[in-house]
Each structure stands twice: as C-alpha cells, then as structure tokens.
Write a protein that holds these residues in place. Structure first.
Motif, PDB file in Angstrom:
ATOM      1  N   ALA A  73      30.543  38.441  39.265  1.00  0.00           N
ATOM      2  CA  ALA A  73      31.222  37.829  38.123  1.00  0.00           C
ATOM      3  C   ALA A  73      32.726  37.748  38.374  1.00  0.00           C
ATOM      4  O   ALA A  73      33.379  36.749  38.014  1.00  0.00           O
ATOM      5  N   LEU A  74      33.297  38.791  38.976  1.00  0.00           N
ATOM      6  CA  LEU A  74      34.718  38.782  39.296  1.00  0.00           C
ATOM      7  C   LEU A  74      35.038  37.684  40.310  1.00  0.00           C
ATOM      8  O   LEU A  74      36.043  36.971  40.174  1.00  0.00           O
ATOM      9  N   ALA A  75      34.193  37.530  41.314  1.00  0.00           N
ATOM     10  CA  ALA A  75      34.404  36.479  42.309  1.00  0.00           C
ATOM     11  C   ALA A  75      34.368  35.095  41.658  1.00  0.00           C
ATOM     12  O   ALA A  75      35.171  34.207  41.988  1.00  0.00           O
ATOM     13  N   ARG A  76      33.452  34.885  40.733  1.00  0.00           N
ATOM     14  CA  ARG A  76      33.381  33.602  40.032  1.00  0.00           C
ATOM     15  C   ARG A  76      34.646  33.367  39.205  1.00  0.00           C
ATOM     16  O   ARG A  76      35.203  32.259  39.197  1.00  0.00           O
ATOM     17  N   LEU A  77      35.097  34.406  38.509  1.00  0.00           N
ATOM     18  CA  LEU A  77      36.321  34.276  37.718  1.00  0.00           C
ATOM     19  C   LEU A  77      37.500  33.875  38.607  1.00  0.00           C
ATOM     20  O   LEU A  77      38.270  32.961  38.283  1.00  0.00           O
ATOM     21  N   GLU A  78      37.628  34.553  39.751  1.00  0.00           N
ATOM     22  CA  GLU A  78      38.797  34.319  40.601  1.00  0.00           C
ATOM     23  C   GLU A  78      38.712  33.001  41.360  1.00  0.00           C
ATOM     24  O   GLU A  78      39.734  32.485  41.819  1.00  0.00           O
ATOM     25  N   SER A  79      37.525  32.460  41.490  1.00  0.00           N
ATOM     26  CA  SER A  79      37.374  31.159  42.143  1.00  0.00           C
ATOM     27  C   SER A  79      37.493  29.999  41.160  1.00  0.00           C
ATOM     28  O   SER A  79      37.508  28.829  41.570  1.00  0.00           O
ATOM     29  N   GLY A  80      37.557  30.318  39.877  1.00  0.00           N
ATOM     30  CA  GLY A  80      37.625  29.282  38.862  1.00  0.00           C
ATOM     31  C   GLY A  80      36.284  28.781  38.390  1.00  0.00           C
ATOM     32  O   GLY A  80      36.216  27.862  37.568  1.00  0.00           O
ATOM     33  N   ALA A  81      35.198  29.393  38.886  1.00  0.00           N
ATOM     34  CA  ALA A  81      33.861  28.982  38.455  1.00  0.00           C
ATOM     35  C   ALA A  81      33.567  29.570  37.080  1.00  0.00           C
ATOM     36  O   ALA A  81      33.999  30.680  36.753  1.00  0.00           O
ATOM     37  N   PRO A  82      32.814  28.870  36.261  1.00  0.00           N
ATOM     38  CA  PRO A  82      32.473  29.408  34.940  1.00  0.00           C
ATOM     39  C   PRO A  82      31.524  30.595  35.075  1.00  0.00           C
ATOM     40  O   PRO A  82      30.764  30.679  36.043  1.00  0.00           O
ATOM     41  N   ILE A 104      38.458  48.154  45.837  1.00  0.00           N
ATOM     42  CA  ILE A 104      39.634  48.228  46.708  1.00  0.00           C
ATOM     43  C   ILE A 104      39.373  49.162  47.883  1.00  0.00           C
ATOM     44  O   ILE A 104      39.656  48.835  49.048  1.00  0.00           O
ATOM     45  N   LEU A 105      38.804  50.334  47.625  1.00  0.00           N
ATOM     46  CA  LEU A 105      38.627  51.330  48.689  1.00  0.00           C
ATOM     47  C   LEU A 105      37.421  51.048  49.566  1.00  0.00           C
ATOM     48  O   LEU A 105      37.347  51.544  50.696  1.00  0.00           O
ATOM     49  N   SER A 106      36.489  50.244  49.071  1.00  0.00           N
ATOM     50  CA  SER A 106      35.350  49.863  49.915  1.00  0.00           C
ATOM     51  C   SER A 106      35.693  48.718  50.854  1.00  0.00           C
ATOM     52  O   SER A 106      34.959  48.450  51.810  1.00  0.00           O
ATOM     53  N   GLY A 107      36.784  48.028  50.578  1.00  0.00           N
ATOM     54  CA  GLY A 107      37.129  46.840  51.343  1.00  0.00           C
ATOM     55  C   GLY A 107      36.563  45.570  50.750  1.00  0.00           C
ATOM     56  O   GLY A 107      36.770  44.487  51.292  1.00  0.00           O
ATOM     57  N   GLN A 108      35.881  45.689  49.613  1.00  0.00           N
ATOM     58  CA  GLN A 108      35.289  44.512  48.993  1.00  0.00           C
ATOM     59  C   GLN A 108      36.327  43.660  48.282  1.00  0.00           C
ATOM     60  O   GLN A 108      36.168  42.439  48.158  1.00  0.00           O
ATOM     61  N   LEU A 109      37.410  44.288  47.809  1.00  0.00           N
ATOM     62  CA  LEU A 109      38.504  43.587  47.163  1.00  0.00           C
ATOM     63  C   LEU A 109      39.783  43.786  47.951  1.00  0.00           C
ATOM     64  O   LEU A 109      40.042  44.883  48.449  1.00  0.00           O
ATOM     65  N   THR A 110      40.573  42.731  48.055  1.00  0.00           N
ATOM     66  CA  THR A 110      41.874  42.881  48.687  1.00  0.00           C
ATOM     67  C   THR A 110      42.790  43.671  47.746  1.00  0.00           C
ATOM     68  O   THR A 110      42.677  43.553  46.524  1.00  0.00           O
ATOM     69  N   ARG A 159      47.346  42.535  40.904  1.00  0.00           N
ATOM     70  CA  ARG A 159      46.690  42.108  39.659  1.00  0.00           C
ATOM     71  C   ARG A 159      45.558  43.049  39.258  1.00  0.00           C
ATOM     72  O   ARG A 159      45.232  43.166  38.077  1.00  0.00           O
ATOM     73  N   TYR A 160      44.959  43.734  40.244  1.00  0.00           N
ATOM     74  CA  TYR A 160      43.888  44.663  39.908  1.00  0.00           C
ATOM     75  C   TYR A 160      44.449  45.909  39.233  1.00  0.00           C
ATOM     76  O   TYR A 160      43.824  46.466  38.320  1.00  0.00           O
ATOM     77  N   GLY A 161      45.611  46.347  39.661  1.00  0.00           N
ATOM     78  CA  GLY A 161      46.252  47.464  38.971  1.00  0.00           C
ATOM     79  C   GLY A 161      46.640  47.105  37.555  1.00  0.00           C
ATOM     80  O   GLY A 161      46.490  47.905  36.619  1.00  0.00           O
ATOM     81  N   GLU A 162      47.126  45.879  37.366  1.00  0.00           N
ATOM     82  CA  GLU A 162      47.501  45.421  36.030  1.00  0.00           C
ATOM     83  C   GLU A 162      46.269  45.350  35.122  1.00  0.00           C
ATOM     84  O   GLU A 162      46.333  45.723  33.945  1.00  0.00           O
ATOM     85  N   ALA A 163      45.164  44.886  35.675  1.00  0.00           N
ATOM     86  CA  ALA A 163      43.937  44.796  34.876  1.00  0.00           C
ATOM     87  C   ALA A 163      43.451  46.180  34.464  1.00  0.00           C
ATOM     88  O   ALA A 163      43.016  46.384  33.320  1.00  0.00           O
ATOM     89  N   ALA A 164      43.513  47.150  35.375  1.00  0.00           N
ATOM     90  CA  ALA A 164      43.060  48.500  35.046  1.00  0.00           C
ATOM     91  C   ALA A 164      43.920  49.116  33.948  1.00  0.00           C
ATOM     92  O   ALA A 164      43.402  49.819  33.064  1.00  0.00           O
ATOM     93  N   LEU A 165      45.225  48.859  33.969  1.00  0.00           N
ATOM     94  CA  LEU A 165      46.088  49.381  32.906  1.00  0.00           C
ATOM     95  C   LEU A 165      45.750  48.740  31.566  1.00  0.00           C
ATOM     96  O   LEU A 165      45.778  49.408  30.528  1.00  0.00           O
ATOM     97  N   ALA A 166      45.433  47.453  31.573  1.00  0.00           N
ATOM     98  CA  ALA A 166      45.039  46.789  30.326  1.00  0.00           C
ATOM     99  C   ALA A 166      43.753  47.395  29.779  1.00  0.00           C
ATOM    100  O   ALA A 166      43.606  47.610  28.572  1.00  0.00           O
TER     101      ALA A 166
END
Length: 301
Positions: free
Chosen positions: A153-162, A107-113, A117-124
C-alpha cells in the motif's frame, strides 16, 4: 537494490524478553519499535541500545534519550546514517504493525530507502496527530497486521497509484475516526477534569487525534470498550499540551496501579496487556493523585 533482511512479526505484547529474541535466530537481531526488557541498561549505540546479538531500535525505554519527540523510525534513520544497514543475515523483529513499526522495520531491512519523510510520518503518527498521507495510511492498516500489505500500500501511495478498495476502506475508517474525535471533544464526550481530560469513548480511537484538541490537558485519559470482555476497559493515556517540561508518564509509576499498562514517556495503553477491570472513575482518581504528586515535585522549591 540492497538485499532485504527478513521482517518477523511477533504476537502483540507490551515488551519482549532477550531470551525470546535470541531463540529466533543464531544471527544478529534488530528489535524495532518494541521495548526489550532491560534495554535501558545496555550499551548506547546509534539508534538505541545493544547487548550481544541484539540491537533495540525503539523509543519506549525509560531513559532521558527517549523522553523527547522522537519515534523509532527516526532512530532507524539515524542508525542507518551512522552505520549503514544491519548485516544481511540480521532478522528485523516487530511486535505490531503500526506506522512506526512498519517504517522502522522497512528502513532497517533495506526495504525502504532512508528518507526524512518517513521520520516525519512517524512523528505525525506517534506524537503530533497531524494529517500525513503516509502516517494515515499505515495507521489505518495497523490492526490488519499484514506487513506485506502495508508495504504494498505504501508503494502504491508513493508511486501515485490509487489504493486498492480494501485499503481505501481502511483509510476511510481512519478519517471517520479523526472526525469523531473532534466531535467528541466539541460535545463534551472528552472533557477536562482538573488537569486531565477524560473520556469514555464509544469505540477505539487513536490517542494522537486528541492532543491538538485539548490544549489545557496535562494528561489525556481515554477509556474504550475491550474487544472481547465487556467487564474490562482498554485505557489509553497521552501527555497533553499543558504538561510541564520534565513531566513523563513513566514517572507516574502506572504499572504498579495497572499491571497491564505499558508505553513510552508521553503515551501508552493497557490494551496489549489485556485491559483493566478498574472503573474509569477509579482510574481517573488514581491518575489525578499521581499527577498532582508529580507536579508538586516539579515545582521550584
């Protein structure tokens, strides 16, 4: 797309010194999800604390602001919402590659918008132990310490790629460990002793798996084999669901008993500090005594 700030992965350690960080660069430094010594005495800023060229966006400081259900990714989101991204010459520094570190750095590097959902994932990953696709993916890749792989791997997950075969293997291992945690609690391998739950695990397991399974625990104590020294134990502690309001692991003064221990108000371990030679029985007894003193102090007069 915003320019990317470089992400620097330092060696695993319980904390970092300001001097270590300042030696990395002559520009701004944002330390994510790793405690910078003395940060709690710095100026509070959106998302954490700041001193000179260093901003610490991290939830490990022993302060009331961090003694709540919050993770570093949530702090990163709040900082970006308030101030935007760091300067383009800033270095983003992390010391480990788990879910919260990857997300806050991304998030802070600008690599992720900066998406909720990223905050929710970190809490999980850090607090609830809930099943979450992003959290489970990034936690599964933690020990590989490959920042590029985690983002790919995160980019693949979010794009729907296996996932790639290697990533799927890591995910399968995490799912196996979650199932093993449930079996250990069911079969008494992790069991209540007074107000704490204690278990000597056959292998390293994530502590967040256990909190939903042990509703009566004030603190959960898990011992695991040390990676390289059979005479040592890695210890993980986690605040349990039965902990009263105002109870914090920081208040137990654990580093005085276990110098390798480090963590946040509701979870910590001594793995990054090298583990301990203290037996699980002795550790549990010392922990029980400290907890009882703290519970007594919290009771109304």
């Amino acid at each position: 797309m915003s320019l990317m700030r470089p992400i620097v992965l330092l060696s695993q350690r319980p904390d970092v010194s300001p001097a270590d960080l300042l030696a990395l660069s002559s520009g701004p430094i944002v330390a994510c999800d790793c405690y910078v010594r003395g940060a709690e005495t710095w100026a509070p800023v959106p998302g954490g604390y700041a001193s000179g060229r260093i901003v610490n966006v991290d939830h490990h400081a022993d302060t009331p602001a961090m003694a709540r259900v919050v993770s570093s990714a949530n702090l990163a989101l709040s900082r970006v919402r308030a101030l935007g991204l760091p300067p383009v010459d800033a270095q983003i520094v992390i010391t480990h590659a788990d879910c919260d570190s990857i997300l806050s750095a991304g998030i802070l590097s600008g690599q992720l918008t900066p998406e909720p959902r990223y905050g929710e994932a970190a809490l999980a990953a850090d607090h609830t132990g809930a099943v979450n696709d992003i959290a489970d993916l990034l936690q599964a890749l933690d020990t590989l310490r490959n920042v590029s792989l985690s983002f790919e791997a995160l980019a693949r997950l979010e794009s729907g790629a296996p996932p790639t075969r290697a990533v799927q293997q890591s995910l399968d291992e995490r799912h196996r460990k979650r199932a093993l945690a449930a079996v250990l609690v069911r079969d008494g391998g992790v069991a209540m002793r007074g107000v704490i739950a204690v278990g000597h695990l056959p292998q390293a397991l994530d502590g967040e798996f256990f909190a939903p399974l042990l509703p009566d625990a004030v603190v959960i104590l898990l011992a695991m084999p040390h990676a390289t020294d059979a005479a040592r134990l890695d210890i993980k502690l986690r605040l349990g669901p039965a902990a009263p309001t105002g109870f914090s692991l920081h208040a137990l003064g654990l580093p005085a008993f276990d110098p390798a221990y480090g963590g946040r108000w509701n979870a910590g371990s001594n793995r990054r500090g090298g583990g301990t030679t203290v037996s699980l029985e002795a550790y549990a007894a010392a922990l029980q005594a400290r907890i009882q003193l703290r519970l007594t102090a919290l009771r109304p007069a």
